[in-house]
Design an enzyme around this catalytic site. Structure first.
Site, short mmCIF file in Angstrom:
data_model
loop_
_atom_site.label_atom_id
_atom_site.label_comp_id
_atom_site.label_asym_id
_atom_site.label_seq_id
_atom_site.Cartn_x
_atom_site.Cartn_y
_atom_site.Cartn_z
N GLY A 91 0.80 -1.23 0.05
CA GLY A 91 -0.13 -0.07 0.12
C GLY A 91 0.90 1.23 -0.06
N CYS A 92 0.38 2.24 0.69
CA CYS A 92 1.01 3.49 0.60
C CYS A 92 2.16 3.35 1.40
CB CYS A 92 0.03 4.61 0.95
SG CYS A 92 1.02 6.41 1.25
#
Length: 174
Positions: A9-10
């Site tokens: 993810g981020c």
């Protein structure tokens, strides 16, 4: 010192969670796994480069075991979500591990097997060749510490950091 390159993810979230642990000596947010040399954040966000947002986590294995670093990875993101984490959607947000050699691949595979015992459903985390890791722009480095009241940090990063801190409380920085 060891360095693992991981994507889930981020990179702001992974960076913040890893920085909270004793024995982690450096975290670099960056891009890995794509075909475009030295991509920018804007280009990676298009989803056309093949890169994942990732972190290179350097740690002292005499202070924090490799298994804790890897189990924290599987704690801070949902490895069942294909090419996304929550509302962050695209291949740049995929769950992936980038082993530097066969020893790391074996460690990563063992960690994925352990995580498969805690998560219901199939894990989509991929094992990909490390290739070139490109550090992200400076404003992405240690983003959470620089922007603690930013909305995304409060809504997305804080819960992930809290999960890691709760599960690995004996490794949390004082």
């Amino acid at each position: 010192m060891r360095t693992f390159v991981l994507a889930g993810g981020c990179f702001w979230c992974l960076d913040a969670a890893y920085r909270s642990l004793r024995g982690v000596t450096a975290v670099v947010s960056g891009y890995v796994g794509g075909a475009v040399p030295a991509p920018s954040y804007e280009l990676v966000c298009t989803g056309t480069t093949g890169h994942a947002e990732a972190v290179a986590v350097t740690f002292d294995e005499t202070v924090i075991p490799e298994d804790v670093i890897l189990d924290a990875f599987f704690t801070m993101h949902d490895p069942r979500q294909l090419n996304r984490q929550g509302n962050d959607i695209g291949t740049q947000y995929r769950s992936a591990m980038f082993p530097a050699d066969q020893e790391q691949r074996d460690l990563f595979e063992a960690a994925k097997a352990r995580a498969g015992e805690w998560w219901d459903g199939d894990l989509v985390t991929t094992m990909e060749p490390l290739g070139e890791f490109y550090p992200a722009e400076e404003y992405h480095q240690d983003f959470f510490a620089k922007n603690p009241t930013q909305g995304y940090c409060l809504a997305v990063a804080v819960p992930k950091v809290n999960k890691v801190r709760a599960r690995f409380s004996s490794y949390v920085r004082a």
